[in-house]
Write an enzyme that holds these catalytic residues in place. Structure first.
Site, short mmCIF file in Angstrom:
data_model
loop_
_atom_site.label_atom_id
_atom_site.label_comp_id
_atom_site.label_asym_id
_atom_site.label_seq_id
_atom_site.Cartn_x
_atom_site.Cartn_y
_atom_site.Cartn_z
N SER A 142 -9.60 -1.64 7.00
CA SER A 142 -9.00 -1.34 5.70
C SER A 142 -8.21 -2.48 5.06
CB SER A 142 -8.08 -0.12 5.81
OG SER A 142 -8.87 1.04 5.85
N SER A 175 -9.56 0.94 2.96
CA SER A 175 -8.76 1.82 2.14
C SER A 175 -7.64 1.10 1.37
CB SER A 175 -8.12 2.89 3.03
OG SER A 175 -7.23 2.28 3.96
N LYS A 205 0.86 -1.19 0.00
CA LYS A 205 0.00 0.00 0.00
C LYS A 205 0.89 1.24 0.00
CE LYS A 205 -3.92 1.63 2.86
NZ LYS A 205 -4.68 1.34 4.10
#
Ligand SMILES: [Zn+2]
Lengths: 477, 104, 493
Positions: free
Chosen positions: C182, C158, C83
């Site tokens: 997330s 996310s 990420k």
């Protein structure tokens, strides 16, 4: 009694004597190129986290013990949120409602009874970076070398009643913190900073008046002067029917006045909350006792001991213990000396005047303590007179030699040979029959004149006590 | 202390104050839109008042960790260049910002 | 060479075993991934940056190590995607925000370091909601990522880019962070496995913070064994993170074989589970039945505090975020608004231009709940309720090995469907959020599909530092089902 009572509270920030910063391992040293003592943590780079320096907690506890504070069994760091370019994270890690220590006091020794100054709290926090202004070039620069340097903030209660009180408090505080080796307390290097809150109230009233915060004071004297100015400014304002405005004022050393800060101040809303990156500190009894056991003798105890063991007066003992290095200097000298009172005089009067002249700290004294003891010994044994000793002392400072060497080199040894002195006395009496007769007929004053002539004849090297004796013997015979 | 039950939804002046604290300049449209949305969300938060939590202690750290410290051992500094080059603007060894006035 | 299955389609443990045995090379694995990214990412937008050269170079180095008889670690040659908030030295990290454009990290996150040390090859950075604020990866300065099962739908968030990349076989393993779901929610939406470790299990050093008291990094895997393997690599105490726990790290792969009869699952009351999508509810019930059929025992658990979790979470997380994101001011790094005249403009314009709408919304909310006069009513209150939630989980988990919950109440929704109603968006985090507030570990695994072919996630929650129980329970389910083997039909044209 004056119509107003002055109410002063001081906030002092001292830099803790650690080798690395509060939350990262960047070195803490003075100076250095801008931004040369930084790392991702103290620059607030994304993703970085603080880890607490153990030594800073221990130094905080040492200080708290010396300041008679209650040490919190549970303390926590909070974030103080506000934006400023010298802030690497735009929040400062500090302590808020769970400080390391609180409720202490400092005693200012006074002959008539000491003055107790209450302390609200002493807590740990990180320093910010530094802004450097390039006015001509039209920009400011940020240097983060100081960002994250460990500080202890010490806040008094509004217990100080005069600028002099404030000055004395600062001296006592600095002495304490230096004695327990928590901080160098060097204002020039920024390791000791002081802000003040000042207000006036009608004498006898309990209600505090509107206060101003005074900043930018760069020495203890500056604090005293700034406060004196601020006190009279507020008094005049009130007398002329005006009102004191709550504001921050900066002290200008050149004009010795305070001026309101120009940049507009917004109402502060720091939005404190517990820093989730730092876990609580729990100081158990064992840890505190460990730190307490390692604590050196505190100044007040030391002053008592000096009065007792060295038979010094309140004033001398106070001066000698007003600084840990000075006290140590005296004690080192005292080890090789039998006459403590004379030793104390030489140190507190001659040496300190000399050091003050050249703005030299006692640690870098040109005269080592052993030499002062030696000097006192020479006087006591009658080798040199007190008068000669003063010139010897000046030479000790300039030439950095032991007094015995100076005395030998320059032939300053006192003449204590009676037969030699008797010859001189005879000569002086022969030359000054008038004063000799005067003394013989009971006019004591004439003795001084005769002794003085003998001293002059011997270029000051005669032992005055002996000269005195010989003349008396000779003329009263 | 203000009581949240009496708090006004975030009207334009309220949102402007909060945006000022957060240093985010909002357009008029943003003020209206975000103000309405935040008022909505704060309205939803009202349900917290009915939670049976009055007697509970605040929980700010989930793990029972304490006294996590490091030894006071300085590292040798890595030099300023690698950090200064991250700056949008610099001047010599400094991070550059518009002139800051704090003198009197 | 025989036409093997492309290496990017393998799980991490399969690939690592092949490479270690000399039956595949790191370079080939990386090439297969890069090729797949090349073919599919224009549609998915899962990656925001692919470090092609660095990845190939690192793979070559690992192949040479292996050829020289050295062991570069348990993930030798395994391509991973991170990420876009893991700091990797020398690489750009933006959190998919304009304000961090051009920020090249001068240091490694501890997780990144551990992955490198284990021999993993970092392919690049994946798309995410800006600063991890969102549940759909629509709040990205780099445009939304898409769900490989249905390109009109979100991959969740996310960490949506990581989940989508893994589901599409663009990578062999991926990592995200989980503050309120997330990792788990995008894992559920994309039909892969995702694990949120106990708070403190994995170092947060070098992960750009959203909400410090809730953030944890976690792995995405193609199966439960991958989760165990990847967690072993990244878990452990870190002296750079004062909130990381000094607990030993077990060999999680030792818990892949479990006796169903020794497993007790806590099932929340029907009331707790209200408001679920009909098809999600059906898949969840089927999962419960599967466990029952395997011989697991069930107890009912009371989690009534779940009702307050969303409100509590959005106070705690935004308050912390408002402070964590204060450092983005255009002075030391990142983007500065052009032509600012004074300091106030520097701050206000840089942040206005640099932050997207959701970030502004949350920073403002967090600023508000901490501001003078409101702290007690909001933040102080939320911290009390956080204890209530923790107490609920403590008692629930005292009587079972894992609590079983849906991961999300709905399957992947359409792009744009909830973007204008933040509160509705927040409510989709209902089942994941409370786990972060309680600090406990949880895993999401695929437990079936909707009629429209969208994956549904099953969530298992364990007591602090009992990730072993998550692995046991999840492996048991996976062993009895085949949902995790199904791949999205992303055509390669
Ligand atoms: Zn540092």
């Amino acid at each position: 009694m004056s119509e107003f009572e002055t109410v002063i509270g001081l906030e002092v920030h001292v830099q803790l004597k650690t080798r690395s910063k509060l939350f990262c391992d960047c070195p803490v040293d003075w100076g250095g190129e801008p931004n040369s003592r930084v790392c991702p943590v103290c620059l607030g780079l994304p993703g970085t986290l603080p880890v607490l320096n153990r030594k800073s907690v221990e130094l905080g506890v040492r200080a708290a013990l010396a300041l008679n504070c209650r040490i919190a069994p549970f303390s926590q760091f909070h974030r103080k949120n506000y934006f400023y370019p010298d802030m690497a994270k735009n929040y400062q890690v500090s302590q808020y409602d769970l400080p390391l220590s609180a409720d202490g006091f400092v005693e200012i020794p006074r002959e008539e009874g000491s003055l107790r100054v209450g302390l609200a709290r002493a807590h740990l926090e990180e320093d910010t970076g530094k802004l450097v202004h390039f006015a001509a070039e039209g920009f400011s620069g940020v240097d983060f070398n100081r960002s994250g340097v460990p500080l202890l903030e010490i806040v008094t209660r509004p217990d100080l009643r005069s600028p002099e009180d404030a000055y004395d408090y600062l001296k006592v505080l600095r002495n304490l913190l230096r004695t327990v080796e928590v901080s160098d307390c060097d204002m020039e290097k920024g390791s000791f900073r002081c802000d003040a809150n000042v207000s006036l109230r009608l004498s006898g009233s309990e209600k505090l008046g509107v206060k101003t915060e005074v900043k930018n004071m760069n020495s203890f004297r500056a604090v005293e002067r700034a406060l004196s100015y601020e006190v009279s400014r507020q008094a005049e304002l009130i007398r002329s029917g005006g009102a004191v405005v709550q504001e921050t004022r900066l002290y200008d050393a050149a004009s010795q006045k305070t001026f309101p800060m120009r940049s507009k101040e917004e109402a502060h809303d720091y939005r404190y909350f517990p820093d989730p990156d730092l876990v609580p500190t729990e100081l158990d009894r064992v840890w505190i006792e460990e730190i307490s056991a390692a604590l050196p003798e505190l100044p007040s105890a030391k002053a008592g001991r000096f009065q007792r063991d060295y038979e010094l007066g309140f004033y001398d003992a106070g001066v000698l213990t007003s600084d840990p290095a000075l006290a140590e200097y005296f004690e080192t000298a005292a080890r090789a000396c039998a006459n403590f009172k004379t030793l104390s005089n030489w140190i507190t009067v001659e040496l300190m005047a000399r050091l003050k002249e050249s703005d030299t700290p006692i640690e870098s004294s040109p005269v080592p303590p052993e030499h002062v003891s030696e000097l006192v010994g020479l006087i006591d044994r009658g080798v040199i007179s007190g008068k000669i000793a003063k010139s010897v002392f000046a030479l000790m400072c300039d030439e950095r030699k032991p007094p015995s060497e100076i005395v030998r080199e320059r032939g300053l040894v006192q003449i204590s040979d009676e037969s030699e002195l008797e010859k001189v006395v005879e000569k002086v009496i022969g030359e000054h029959p008038g004063p000799a007769e005067d003394f013989a007929s009971g006019k004591e004053k004439a003795l001084g004149f005769l002794v003085g002539r003998v001293m002059k004849e011997t270029r000051g090297q005669a032992n005055p006590r002996l000269v005195n004796e010989i003349i008396r013997r000779r003329l009263s015979g | 202390m203000k009581d949240a039950s009496k708090n006004q939804p975030l009207d334009p002046s309220g949102i402007e104050h909060v945006a000022g604290l957060a240093r985010i300049r909002l357009t008029r449209e943003e003020k209206e839109k975000l103000g309405a949305q935040l008022s909505d969300i704060l309205g939803y938060m009202e349900k917290l008042k009915s939670a049976p939590a009055d007697d509970l202690e605040q929980l700010s750290h989930i793990l029972p960790l304490k006294n996590v410290t490091r030894p006071d051992e300085p590292s040798s500094p890595a030099g300023s260049e690698q950090y200064l080059r991250l700056a949008p603007e610099r001047e010599g060894g400094f991070f550059k910002v518009p002139p800051v006035i704090e003198e009197t | 060479m025989p036409a093997f299955q492309a290496l990017n389609r393998l799980s991490a443990h399969e690939l690592a075993a092949r490479i270690a045995a000399g039956r595949a090379t790191a370079t080939a694995a990386v090439r297969d991934c890069l090729e797949r990214i090349e073919k599919t990412d224009r549609r998915l937008n899962a990656f925001v940056r692919v470090d092609r050269e660095e990845a190939l170079e690192e793979a070559g180095r690992i192949d040479r190590e292996l050829a020289a008889g050295r062991n570069p670690g348990p993930l030798a040659g395994v391509p991973v995607a991170l990420k876009d908030l893991f700091c990797v030295k020398g690489r750009e990290v933006t959190c998919c925000s304009r304000i961090l454009e051009g920020f090249i990290s001068p240091y490694d996150a501890t997780v990144a370091r551990k992955l490198k040390d284990a021999g993993a090859v970092i392919l690049g950075s994946t798309n995410m909601d800006e600063f991890a604020m969102g549940s759909s990866t629509e709040n990205s300065a780099r445009g939304p990522a898409r769900n490989p099962w249905d390109l009109e739908r979100v991959p969740g968030g996310s960490s949506g880019g990581s989940a989508a990349a893994l589901a599409a076989d663009q990578t062999v393993a991926a990592f995200g962070t989980d503050t309120g779901g997330s990792v788990r929610q995008p894992a559920a939406f994309c039909g892969v496995a995702g694990l949120k470790p106990t708070y403190g299990r994995v170092s947060r050093y070098g992960l750009v913070a959203y909400a410090s008291s809730l953030d944890q990094a976690g792995p995405f895997g193609k199966d439960v064994e991958d989760l165990a393997l990847l967690l072993e690599v990244i878990a452990g105490h870190d002296p750079r993170d004062a909130t990381s726990a000094p607990e030993p790290v077990p060999r999680y792969r030792d818990f892949l074989q479990a006796d169903p009869a020794s497993l007790t699952l806590g099932l929340p009351s029907r009331d707790t589970l209200k408001g679920m999508d009909r098809e999600v509810a059906a898949a969840f019930r089927a999962a419960v039945d599967t466990y029952a059929a395997l011989g697991a025992k069930f107890v009912e658990v009371e989690l009534s505090s779940l009702e307050y979790a969303v409100a509590c979470y959005y106070i705690v997380s935004t308050a912390e975020a408002s402070s964590n994101l204060a450092r983005f001011d255009g002075i030391r790094y990142g983007r500065r608004a052009p032509g600012v005249a004074d300091l106030l403009e520097l701050f206000e314009k840089s942040r206005a231009e640099g932050f997207g709408e959701e970030v502004k919304r949350r920073v403002l909310l967090g600023t508000y709940v901490l501001s003078a006069g409101y702290y007690e009513a909001y933040y102080g209150r939320a911290l009390r309720i956080r204890r209530l939630i923790k107490n609920d989980f403590d008692s629930a988990l005292a009587g079972c090995d894992c609590v079983i919950l849906p991961t999300a109440p709905i399957p992947a929704f359409r792009l744009g469907e909830k973007i204008d109603d933040p509160l509705q968006m927040y409510l989709t985090d209902l089942f994941t959020i409370s786990i972060n507030l309680a600090g406990v570990p949880a895993v999401s695994i695929n437990c079936g599909f909707t009629g429209g072919g969208l994956p549904v996630g099953l969530q298992l929650v364990a007591a602090p530092f009992r990730e072993d129980n998550l692995i046991r329970a999840a492996a048991l389910f996976e062993g009895a089902t085949a949902h995790h083997l199904k791949k999205p039909a992303l055509d390669d044209r």
